[in-house]
Write a protein that holds these residues in place. Sequence first.
Motif, PDB file in Angstrom:
ATOM      1  N   LEU A  60       1.761  -5.871  -3.085  1.00  9.73           N
ATOM      2  CA  LEU A  60       0.415  -5.091  -3.156  1.00  9.73           C
ATOM      3  C   LEU A  60      -0.404  -6.441  -3.937  1.00  9.73           C
ATOM      4  O   LEU A  60      -0.057  -7.346  -4.800  1.00  9.73           O
ATOM      5  N   PRO A  61      -1.446  -6.111  -3.416  1.00  7.36           N
ATOM      6  CA  PRO A  61      -2.529  -5.316  -2.403  1.00  7.36           C
ATOM      7  C   PRO A  61      -1.598  -6.250  -1.120  1.00  7.36           C
ATOM      8  O   PRO A  61      -1.786  -6.958  -0.627  1.00  7.36           O
TER       9      PRO A  61
ATOM     10  N   ASN B 125      -3.278  -5.377   3.377  1.00  5.73           N
ATOM     11  CA  ASN B 125      -4.215  -5.144   4.408  1.00  5.73           C
ATOM     12  C   ASN B 125      -3.836  -5.635   5.479  1.00  5.73           C
ATOM     13  O   ASN B 125      -3.489  -6.982   6.537  1.00  5.73           O
TER      14      ASN B 125
ATOM     15  N   SER C  68      -5.208  -0.791   4.066  1.00 12.96           N
ATOM     16  CA  SER C  68      -4.539  -1.506   3.089  1.00 12.96           C
ATOM     17  C   SER C  68      -3.788  -0.365   2.505  1.00 12.96           C
ATOM     18  O   SER C  68      -4.316   0.516   2.321  1.00 12.96           O
TER      19      SER C  68
ATOM     20  N   ASP D  70      -2.351  -0.462  -1.601  1.00 11.58           N
ATOM     21  CA  ASP D  70      -2.879  -1.157  -3.103  1.00 11.58           C
ATOM     22  C   ASP D  70      -1.775   0.438  -4.549  1.00 11.58           C
ATOM     23  O   ASP D  70      -1.742   1.038  -4.095  1.00 11.58           O
TER      24      ASP D  70
ATOM     25  N   ASN E 289      -2.597   1.380  -7.347  1.00  9.04           N
ATOM     26  CA  ASN E 289      -3.199   2.341  -7.962  1.00  9.04           C
ATOM     27  C   ASN E 289      -5.383   2.206  -7.291  1.00  9.04           C
ATOM     28  O   ASN E 289      -5.792   1.436  -6.868  1.00  9.04           O
TER      29      ASN E 289
ATOM     30  N   GLY F 186      -7.796  -0.879  -6.963  1.00  4.64           N
ATOM     31  CA  GLY F 186      -6.980  -1.299  -6.259  1.00  4.64           C
ATOM     32  C   GLY F 186      -7.959  -1.018  -5.042  1.00  4.64           C
ATOM     33  O   GLY F 186      -8.367  -1.760  -4.100  1.00  4.64           O
ATOM     34  N   MET F 187      -7.733   0.203  -4.335  1.00  3.71           N
ATOM     35  CA  MET F 187      -7.728   1.326  -3.448  1.00  3.71           C
ATOM     36  C   MET F 187      -9.376   1.008  -2.906  1.00  3.71           C
ATOM     37  O   MET F 187     -10.119   0.476  -1.410  1.00  3.71           O
TER      38      MET F 187
ATOM     39  N   GLU G  48     -11.475  -1.772  -4.590  1.00  6.01           N
ATOM     40  CA  GLU G  48     -11.564  -3.124  -4.189  1.00  6.01           C
ATOM     41  C   GLU G  48     -11.312  -2.947  -2.658  1.00  6.01           C
ATOM     42  O   GLU G  48     -12.585  -3.835  -2.388  1.00  6.01           O
ATOM     43  N   SER G  49     -10.411  -2.635  -2.345  1.00  7.74           N
ATOM     44  CA  SER G  49      -9.801  -3.693  -1.205  1.00  7.74           C
ATOM     45  C   SER G  49     -10.532  -2.340  -0.225  1.00  7.74           C
ATOM     46  O   SER G  49     -11.558  -2.931   0.917  1.00  7.74           O
TER      47      SER G  49
ATOM     48  N   GLN H 280     -11.292   5.804   2.164  1.00  7.18           N
ATOM     49  CA  GLN H 280     -10.528   5.369   1.606  1.00  7.18           C
ATOM     50  C   GLN H 280      -9.431   7.074   1.220  1.00  7.18           C
ATOM     51  O   GLN H 280      -9.648   8.241   1.396  1.00  7.18           O
TER      52      GLN H 280
ATOM     53  N   PRO I 288       1.625   4.589  -3.095  1.00  6.21           N
ATOM     54  CA  PRO I 288       0.829   3.265  -2.657  1.00  6.21           C
ATOM     55  C   PRO I 288      -0.828   4.570  -1.966  1.00  6.21           C
ATOM     56  O   PRO I 288      -0.544   5.270  -1.411  1.00  6.21           O
TER      57      PRO I 288
END
Length: 418
Positions: free
Chosen positions: A128-129, A131, A162, A164, A166, A169-170, A172-173, A269, A291
Amino acid sequence: MKTSSYHYKTLKDSPSDAELISHKLMLRSSMIKLNASGIYTWLPLGLRSLKKVENIVRRNMEEAGAQEILMPMVQPSDLWEESKRLSEYGPELLRFEDRNDRSFVLGPTHEEIITDIARKTLNSPKDLPANYYQIQTKFRDEIRPRFGVMRSREFLMKDAYSFDINEKGMKESYDLMRDAYQKIFNEIGFDYRIVSADSGAIGGSASEEFHVLADSGEDKIIFSDDELFASNLELFGEKSDQEIIDRLHEKDGKKYSIKRGIEVGHIFQLGDKYSKSLSLSIQTKEGNINPLMGCYGIGISRIIAASIEQNYDQDGIIFPRSIAPFEAIIIIIGEDKNLLNEAESLQNDLTKKGIDSIIDDRNESPGKKFKDADLTGIPFQLIISEKNHKENLLELKVRSEGTSFKDNKKNILAKLKP
């Protein structure tokens, strides 16, 4: 390429059941053909535009770090039972059984399939991450398909997913995809807004829609004049438009506008909605975690119709250059055989500049050729006639501006930047 050997067949009148201007013009220009309610064939002219949209989307997805895959349209029902969506999704989910009585659905979306892939391939935090995206046919059994490809049952979609470790990270994606979407729609040339939205049947904690502004849009969106706030009006419940404007104005003193929009993209999200229900977990030092996911959709086929709703006049489509089926059409006026040689030479010059074109060499009247070129929305019309040929001139008509002028070939080509 020449129109005499190409599927360049326009219609004079619109079918009586076509409502939206995009539906009428796509049928008249022979971009699409109806096969059954909400199901269309994309003919050569339409498919060229569709491929250009795909290319823009594909390039921006890969620049944002997404990896392309291709998942099956036919999905096992048991995955949808695991996610609890088999009973929740509703009648738009088309179900069927194979010869061995195994249950399947035609995929309206692919959260279940991608999560099943991830639980078998993503094994540690090092994975991870991640996508993944695809450009693929979807099917939703709409109760009332309408407006051509705007609300069809079978359609082409780009969906990305995607994963991630945490929430940071989610997000950010999610932001990476949000930025990529803006680049895509800016490159296409849309006038659009990003609005807060209901997550609907997909689920998750937050979502935003990308709306192309058009009077024919099914959704109403509200946004502040400084564009720091935008939302789908459906989030405000039963209140009237003016009540909503007044309430928001009382809060911050800003001016607000309400316009209609065509949804061409939606990003979510998702959190652990699917990773938890489908038992996707990764072993970390702190123990097993589910995740956090995001999903990101773009209506590839809908983009063509949305573009037409925003770009047309009384003569037909006015395509932005980025997604026009051809950037230029070379129109031959006259019967002198030297004109075809000149047209082919001009086409070679355009190809060297990276400009795709088609030669209208049909045995049709000049009026018919000009009307068809206007209808199909090709940005540049290059006119080769016997008179221009004798004077060593080339005529250029710019579809979006309605202007035309003559000059020598070198100067005309210099105006057509790649």
